[in-house]
Design a protein around this motif. Structure first.
Motif, mmCIF file in Angstrom:
data_model
loop_
_atom_site.group_PDB
_atom_site.id
_atom_site.type_symbol
_atom_site.label_atom_id
_atom_site.label_comp_id
_atom_site.label_asym_id
_atom_site.label_seq_id
_atom_site.Cartn_x
_atom_site.Cartn_y
_atom_site.Cartn_z
ATOM 1 N N SER A 266 21.804 0.071 1.931
ATOM 2 C CA SER A 266 20.574 0.190 1.156
ATOM 3 C C SER A 266 20.705 1.159 -0.008
ATOM 4 O O SER A 266 20.168 0.911 -1.096
ATOM 5 C CB SER A 266 19.420 0.625 2.064
ATOM 6 N N THR A 267 21.419 2.256 0.207
ATOM 7 C CA THR A 267 21.621 3.193 -0.898
ATOM 8 C C THR A 267 22.514 2.582 -1.979
ATOM 9 O O THR A 267 22.333 2.866 -3.170
ATOM 10 C CB THR A 267 22.216 4.527 -0.409
ATOM 11 N N GLU A 268 23.427 1.716 -1.590
ATOM 12 C CA GLU A 268 24.258 1.030 -2.588
ATOM 13 C C GLU A 268 23.425 0.051 -3.409
ATOM 14 O O GLU A 268 23.663 -0.125 -4.609
ATOM 15 C CB GLU A 268 25.437 0.338 -1.906
ATOM 16 N N VAL A 269 22.444 -0.583 -2.767
ATOM 17 C CA VAL A 269 21.514 -1.450 -3.499
ATOM 18 C C VAL A 269 20.746 -0.627 -4.541
ATOM 19 O O VAL A 269 20.582 -1.043 -5.687
ATOM 20 C CB VAL A 269 20.533 -2.144 -2.529
ATOM 21 N N TYR A 270 20.284 0.541 -4.134
ATOM 22 C CA TYR A 270 19.542 1.436 -5.045
ATOM 23 C C TYR A 270 20.426 1.832 -6.230
ATOM 24 O O TYR A 270 19.983 1.766 -7.389
ATOM 25 C CB TYR A 270 19.096 2.674 -4.274
ATOM 26 N N LEU A 271 21.637 2.251 -5.941
ATOM 27 C CA LEU A 271 22.545 2.698 -7.003
ATOM 28 C C LEU A 271 22.832 1.572 -7.986
ATOM 29 O O LEU A 271 22.873 1.795 -9.208
ATOM 30 C CB LEU A 271 23.848 3.209 -6.381
ATOM 31 N N LYS A 272 23.002 0.360 -7.465
ATOM 32 C CA LYS A 272 23.263 -0.791 -8.338
ATOM 33 C C LYS A 272 22.058 -1.070 -9.236
ATOM 34 O O LYS A 272 22.214 -1.362 -10.426
ATOM 35 C CB LYS A 272 23.587 -2.020 -7.494
ATOM 36 N N LEU A 273 20.854 -0.956 -8.679
ATOM 37 C CA LEU A 273 19.642 -1.163 -9.470
ATOM 38 C C LEU A 273 19.534 -0.148 -10.608
ATOM 39 O O LEU A 273 19.167 -0.502 -11.734
ATOM 40 C CB LEU A 273 18.405 -1.072 -8.569
ATOM 41 N N VAL A 274 19.838 1.101 -10.302
ATOM 42 C CA VAL A 274 19.785 2.144 -11.337
ATOM 43 C C VAL A 274 20.787 1.832 -12.451
ATOM 44 O O VAL A 274 20.468 1.946 -13.644
ATOM 45 C CB VAL A 274 20.062 3.535 -10.730
ATOM 46 N N ARG A 275 21.997 1.428 -12.064
ATOM 47 C CA ARG A 275 23.014 1.096 -13.073
ATOM 48 C C ARG A 275 22.558 -0.075 -13.932
ATOM 49 O O ARG A 275 22.720 -0.072 -15.166
ATOM 50 C CB ARG A 275 24.345 0.789 -12.394
ATOM 51 N N ASN A 276 21.982 -1.101 -13.302
ATOM 52 C CA ASN A 276 21.525 -2.268 -14.046
ATOM 53 C C ASN A 276 20.372 -1.929 -14.984
ATOM 54 O O ASN A 276 20.309 -2.429 -16.108
ATOM 55 C CB ASN A 276 21.097 -3.387 -13.075
ATOM 56 N N GLN A 277 19.463 -1.074 -14.506
ATOM 57 C CA GLN A 277 18.337 -0.678 -15.360
ATOM 58 C C GLN A 277 18.815 0.142 -16.547
ATOM 59 O O GLN A 277 18.269 0.033 -17.649
ATOM 60 C CB GLN A 277 17.302 0.094 -14.538
ATOM 61 N N SER A 278 19.871 0.931 -16.341
ATOM 62 C CA SER A 278 20.428 1.720 -17.444
ATOM 63 C C SER A 278 21.049 0.805 -18.500
ATOM 64 O O SER A 278 20.927 1.043 -19.704
ATOM 65 C CB SER A 278 21.475 2.693 -16.911
ATOM 66 N N LYS A 279 21.703 -0.268 -18.061
ATOM 67 C CA LYS A 279 22.301 -1.231 -18.991
ATOM 68 C C LYS A 279 21.233 -1.947 -19.803
ATOM 69 O O LYS A 279 21.408 -2.231 -20.981
ATOM 70 C CB LYS A 279 23.139 -2.246 -18.222
ATOM 71 N N GLU A 280 20.101 -2.257 -19.115
ATOM 72 C CA GLU A 280 19.022 -2.982 -19.801
ATOM 73 C C GLU A 280 18.412 -2.145 -20.918
ATOM 74 O O GLU A 280 17.908 -2.690 -21.914
ATOM 75 C CB GLU A 280 17.928 -3.348 -18.798
ATOM 76 N N LYS A 281 18.422 -0.829 -20.786
ATOM 77 C CA LYS A 281 17.822 0.045 -21.792
ATOM 78 C C LYS A 281 18.699 0.168 -23.035
ATOM 79 O O LYS A 281 18.208 0.530 -24.110
ATOM 80 C CB LYS A 281 17.599 1.448 -21.200
ATOM 81 N N LYS A 282 19.996 -0.128 -22.863
ATOM 82 C CA LYS A 282 20.935 0.032 -23.989
ATOM 83 C C LYS A 282 20.869 -1.166 -24.940
ATOM 84 O O LYS A 282 20.489 -2.229 -24.598
ATOM 85 C CB LYS A 282 22.357 0.228 -23.450
#
Length: 293
Positions: free
Chosen positions: A277-293
């Motif tokens: 579950s924490t890996e799911v969270y970390l992946k979401l954060v990384r993906n959201q960071s990419k979307e902002k760029k």
């Protein structure tokens, strides 16, 4: 109308008590949806038969154990066929302290809008208040630390792993933990918004219901669901709210205790799912960071 959604697994007495408690003790228009997560003791089928002639109770039988997130989403999606103002998603070990709970959440919504509401959740056995779990959302580094800690515990030798699991279950150590946790019972609880809420009971308003397909990320099986939900709420500019004027009691981990017959298997289940579950969270954060760029 308010719909109560209960995820059931194995613990039939707790689910029966919860349903009877809601039907008999709470004022207001309501109905109940029970979602059986493919209980191997066939308690879901027993519940289906028991409530077959009760019009305001639906029993859904999942064909497999979907875990917490997807299991709850099944009930949430089914509830859409009714025109409800609120969905209350709760464990079967929640006890309401006020017969006007439905009126309380309506008043809370009137006083200050929310998409998701969490009440004060008190564990009577320890005096611990479980809401809010955190003010603000978890940072990437905080979750990475949790992930690494759980991986480290999983990778211990079999002897150390078994010893740790057994020690956690010794009453003396558990009572010491209760004393340490009891410090939380002395906090001055204040209303707050945009917090991480505890998953044992969540209230979803119509604003959330009408715009969000599912509350939980189905890439998780168990644990960290509301932490992930808080991340998605922030992304959508939705409001989570903690209202300490509404209080419930939480008699913890009924289903988890009935699922595992030894502390070692329970410990491994907890750690495995925390890592995932924490890996799911970390992946979401990384993906959201990419979307902002």
């Amino acid at each position: 109308m308010t719909i109560f959604i209960i995820l059931h697994y194995m613990a039939i007495d707790s689910t029966l008590n919860a349903v009877n408690h809601i039907l008999n003790d709470l004022y207001g228009s309501k109905r109940i949806i029970i979602v059986d997560n493919h209980s191997p003791n066939e308690s879901g089928k027993k519940l289906f038969s028991h409530f077959a002639n009760i019009d305001c109770v639906d029993v859904l039988l999942n064909k497999e154990n979907f875990g917490f997130a997807r299991g709850c989403n099944v009930g949430y999606e089914f509830a859409h066929r009714y025109n409800a103002d609120f969905y209350v998603l709760l464990n079967n070990d929640i006890e309401f302290t006020n017969k006007k709970f439905i009126q309380q959440i309506q008043q809370s919504f009137t006083d200050e809008y929310f998409d998701v509401l969490g009440p004060d959740i008190l564990v009577p056995e320890t005096g611990v208040h479980q809401n809010p779990k955190k003010y603000g959302i978890y940072t990437y580094d905080q979750v990475l630390s949790i992930n690494r800690k759980n991986k480290k515990l999983l990778n211990q030798s079999k002897f150390k792993f078994a010893l740790r699991a057994s020690l956690k279950n010794i009453l003396l150590l558990r009572s010491l933990k209760v004393k340490l946790d009891s410090r939380k019972s002395n906090v001055n609880l204040q209303p707050a918004t945009n917090v991480v809420l505890h998953g044992s009971i969540l209230v979803f308003s119509k604003g959330f219901i009408d715009h969000v397909k599912f509350p939980f990320d189905e890439n998780t099986f168990f644990y960290f669901e509301t932490e992930i939900m808080s991340l998605n709420l922030k992304k959508r500019h939705l409001i989570s709210k903690f209202d300490p004027s509404i209080c419930v009691l939480h008699h913890q981990n009924t289903a988890t205790r009935e699922t595992f017959n030894n502390v070692i298997s329970r410990q491994k289940f907890q750690l495995d799912n925390m890592v995932n579950s924490t890996e799911v969270y970390l992946k979401l954060v990384r993906n959201q960071s990419k979307e902002k760029k």
